[in-house]
Design a protein around this motif. Structure first.
Motif, PDB file in Angstrom:
ATOM      1  N   ASN A 158     -20.716 -10.444  34.894  1.00 14.55           N
ATOM      2  CA  ASN A 158     -21.264  -9.296  34.159  1.00 14.55           C
ATOM      3  C   ASN A 158     -20.165  -8.397  33.572  1.00 14.55           C
ATOM      4  O   ASN A 158     -20.209  -7.173  33.674  1.00 14.55           O
ATOM      5  CB  ASN A 158     -22.185  -8.470  35.057  1.00 14.55           C
ATOM      6  CG  ASN A 158     -23.205  -7.665  34.260  1.00 14.55           C
ATOM      7  OD1 ASN A 158     -23.513  -8.006  33.124  1.00 14.55           O
ATOM      8  ND2 ASN A 158     -23.720  -6.604  34.859  1.00 14.55           N
ATOM      9  N   GLY A 159     -19.149  -9.079  32.984  1.00 14.98           N
ATOM     10  CA  GLY A 159     -18.122  -8.325  32.284  1.00 14.98           C
ATOM     11  C   GLY A 159     -17.072  -7.687  33.165  1.00 14.98           C
ATOM     12  O   GLY A 159     -16.395  -6.738  32.751  1.00 14.98           O
ATOM     13  N   ALA A 160     -16.883  -8.184  34.394  1.00 17.85           N
ATOM     14  CA  ALA A 160     -15.844  -7.637  35.277  1.00 17.85           C
ATOM     15  C   ALA A 160     -14.469  -7.778  34.627  1.00 17.85           C
ATOM     16  O   ALA A 160     -14.247  -8.661  33.793  1.00 17.85           O
ATOM     17  CB  ALA A 160     -15.864  -8.367  36.624  1.00 17.85           C
ATOM     18  N   SER A 161     -13.550  -6.932  35.025  1.00 20.45           N
ATOM     19  CA  SER A 161     -12.210  -6.910  34.444  1.00 20.45           C
ATOM     20  C   SER A 161     -11.355  -8.022  35.049  1.00 20.45           C
ATOM     21  O   SER A 161     -10.667  -7.824  36.060  1.00 20.45           O
ATOM     22  CB  SER A 161     -11.555  -5.545  34.683  1.00 20.45           C
ATOM     23  OG  SER A 161     -10.269  -5.501  34.140  1.00 20.45           O
ATOM     24  N   ILE A 162     -11.388  -9.205  34.441  1.00 18.41           N
ATOM     25  CA  ILE A 162     -10.713 -10.395  34.971  1.00 18.41           C
ATOM     26  C   ILE A 162      -9.255 -10.408  34.518  1.00 18.41           C
ATOM     27  O   ILE A 162      -8.957 -10.248  33.337  1.00 18.41           O
ATOM     28  CB  ILE A 162     -11.430 -11.670  34.501  1.00 18.41           C
ATOM     29  CG1 ILE A 162     -12.867 -11.709  35.052  1.00 18.41           C
ATOM     30  CG2 ILE A 162     -10.652 -12.918  34.933  1.00 18.41           C
ATOM     31  CD1 ILE A 162     -13.722 -12.823  34.477  1.00 18.41           C
ATOM     32  N   ILE A 163      -8.335 -10.625  35.493  1.00 14.22           N
ATOM     33  CA  ILE A 163      -6.918 -10.715  35.137  1.00 14.22           C
ATOM     34  C   ILE A 163      -6.337 -12.092  35.401  1.00 14.22           C
ATOM     35  O   ILE A 163      -5.257 -12.410  34.905  1.00 14.22           O
ATOM     36  CB  ILE A 163      -6.087  -9.624  35.854  1.00 14.22           C
ATOM     37  CG1 ILE A 163      -6.171  -9.761  37.369  1.00 14.22           C
ATOM     38  CG2 ILE A 163      -6.531  -8.249  35.414  1.00 14.22           C
ATOM     39  CD1 ILE A 163      -5.272  -8.782  38.109  1.00 14.22           C
ATOM     40  N   ASP A 164      -7.024 -12.948  36.147  1.00 13.65           N
ATOM     41  CA  ASP A 164      -6.516 -14.302  36.398  1.00 13.65           C
ATOM     42  C   ASP A 164      -7.653 -15.165  36.922  1.00 13.65           C
ATOM     43  O   ASP A 164      -8.593 -14.667  37.556  1.00 13.65           O
ATOM     44  CB  ASP A 164      -5.380 -14.270  37.429  1.00 13.65           C
ATOM     45  CG  ASP A 164      -4.492 -15.514  37.366  1.00 13.65           C
ATOM     46  OD1 ASP A 164      -4.738 -16.371  36.491  1.00 13.65           O
ATOM     47  OD2 ASP A 164      -3.567 -15.623  38.198  1.00 13.65           O
ATOM     48  N   ILE A 165      -7.564 -16.465  36.644  1.00 11.15           N
ATOM     49  CA  ILE A 165      -8.538 -17.433  37.147  1.00 11.15           C
ATOM     50  C   ILE A 165      -7.774 -18.631  37.690  1.00 11.15           C
ATOM     51  O   ILE A 165      -6.966 -19.241  36.984  1.00 11.15           O
ATOM     52  CB  ILE A 165      -9.524 -17.890  36.052  1.00 11.15           C
ATOM     53  CG1 ILE A 165     -10.299 -16.701  35.477  1.00 11.15           C
ATOM     54  CG2 ILE A 165     -10.501 -18.932  36.610  1.00 11.15           C
ATOM     55  CD1 ILE A 165     -11.176 -17.063  34.284  1.00 11.15           C
ATOM     56  N   LYS A 166      -8.017 -18.973  38.961  1.00  4.67           N
ATOM     57  CA  LYS A 166      -7.405 -20.127  39.608  1.00  4.67           C
ATOM     58  C   LYS A 166      -8.511 -21.027  40.140  1.00  4.67           C
ATOM     59  O   LYS A 166      -9.694 -20.707  40.050  1.00  4.67           O
ATOM     60  CB  LYS A 166      -6.499 -19.692  40.771  1.00  4.67           C
ATOM     61  CG  LYS A 166      -5.408 -18.708  40.389  1.00  4.67           C
ATOM     62  CD  LYS A 166      -4.320 -19.345  39.552  1.00  4.67           C
ATOM     63  CE  LYS A 166      -3.157 -18.382  39.357  1.00  4.67           C
ATOM     64  NZ  LYS A 166      -2.113 -18.965  38.469  1.00  4.67           N
ATOM     65  N   ARG A 167      -8.109 -22.165  40.719  1.00  8.15           N
ATOM     66  CA  ARG A 167      -9.061 -23.053  41.378  1.00  8.15           C
ATOM     67  C   ARG A 167      -8.504 -23.453  42.736  1.00  8.15           C
ATOM     68  O   ARG A 167      -7.301 -23.663  42.877  1.00  8.15           O
ATOM     69  CB  ARG A 167      -9.341 -24.298  40.526  1.00  8.15           C
ATOM     70  CG  ARG A 167     -10.419 -25.207  41.158  1.00  8.15           C
ATOM     71  CD  ARG A 167     -10.883 -26.269  40.196  1.00  8.15           C
ATOM     72  NE  ARG A 167     -11.675 -25.735  39.109  1.00  8.15           N
ATOM     73  CZ  ARG A 167     -12.959 -25.394  39.177  1.00  8.15           C
ATOM     74  NH1 ARG A 167     -13.604 -25.513  40.335  1.00  8.15           N
ATOM     75  NH2 ARG A 167     -13.602 -24.938  38.138  1.00  8.15           N
TER      76      ARG A 167
END
Length: 292
Positions: A158-167
């Motif tokens: 819902n539009g959160a302030s994302i700074i990185d995406i990992k797995r």
């Protein structure tokens, strides 16, 4: 022949307060049951995990077979239900030892009973006779995410302030880093969208407020496994420990899972052995018998 009732306990894990932390049902088996029965009972409890203990005789350290089921599926690893199982065995006197071994789909896992005075925690211990349980789990390495679903992930949160995406390599979860612990608490998950994202579930995490006494906050969403939001997920912290240890430059961490129920985990990462030691408390809130 009438079936023997199965004794069970419901334990709130990673908390010392009733109706907080993460509930797990712990079932003590004296005779074999089939997988249909396991899954049916887990669906009947309808909490994030139901686990089943079977005593294994002839070992110097108390050893038990341990399996974990969500309301819809068996899983390979579960931290809070393992903590709940150990709490049940320690607190009822079913084992007379400070160490227990569990034979699981993830290999042999150990649980150790340790005095509260030996643990540095963000939460104060009032009772001197209380104890923590330390779980020895495999660390879950962090990998770069190859997902092309960045816009879908943003929509899911819902539009959160994302700074990185990992797995995460073992759990196959997305680990989404947001701008702050406050942002973690404010996330409004769109569960139908999360269900469309490749992988198992979504871990959301951010640096904790400086005044909180914790290092990081997290939440975990896994609707594919019948768990919309897991209140306190021990296995998710096997990857969170790897991520935050590197980010913060330390191996000992205090973590808070910022669900509505909430729960605290004290963590030590042994990077050389690739093991994560999760320490937490648990409290038994009910007991009874399964009659069928």
């Amino acid at each position: 022949m009438a079936k023997k009732p199965v004794k069970y306990y419901v334990v709130d894990a990673f908390t010392d307060s009733a109706f907080k932390g993460n509930p797990a049902a712990v079932c003590l088996l004296e005779e074999d049951k089939n997988d249909y029965w396991f899954q049916s009972v887990a669906a009947e409890f309808n909490i994030s995990e139901t686990c089943y203990l079977t005593s294994i005789h002839g070992t110097s350290i108390p050893r038990f077979g341990l399996r974990w089921f969500t309301p819809v599926s068996e899983v390979n690893l579960c931290g809070h239900a393992t903590l709940a199982a150990a709490q049940t065995l320690f607190s009822t006197g079913l084992v007379d030892n400070n160490v227990i071994e569990f034979v699981t789909l993830s290999g042999i896992l150990t649980a150790k009973k340790i005095p509260a005075s030996n643990v540095t925690s963000a939460q104060n211990d009032e009772a001197k006779d209380t104890f923590y349980i330390e779980l020895d789990f495999p660390a879950d390495p962090i990998a770069e995410s190859n997902s092309d679903d960045t816009s879908l992930i943003s929509e899911a949160l819902n539009g959160a302030s994302i700074i990185d995406i990992k797995r995460t390599k073992n759990g196959d979860d997305l680990l989404v880093v947001v701008s702050s612990g406050k942002n973690v608490t404010e996330v409004e998950p769109q569960l139908d969208v999360i269900g469309k994202i490749a992988g198992r579930g979504v871990i959301v995490t951010g640096i904790a407020p400086s005044e909180s006494g914790f290092d990081f906050y997290s939440r975990y969403f896994c609707p594919k496994f019948g768990i919309n939001e897991d209140p306190v997920c021990g296995s998710a912290h096997c990857s969170l420990a790897t991520y935050w240890s590197k980010k913060l430059g330390k191996c000992d961490l205090n973590a808070y899972q910022a669900s509505a129920r909430g729960g605290a985990i004290n963590i030590h990462l042994d990077e050389q052995k690739q093991r994560v030691f999760l320490r937490g408390k648990a409290i038994t809130v009910m007991e009874g018998c399964i009659l069928v």
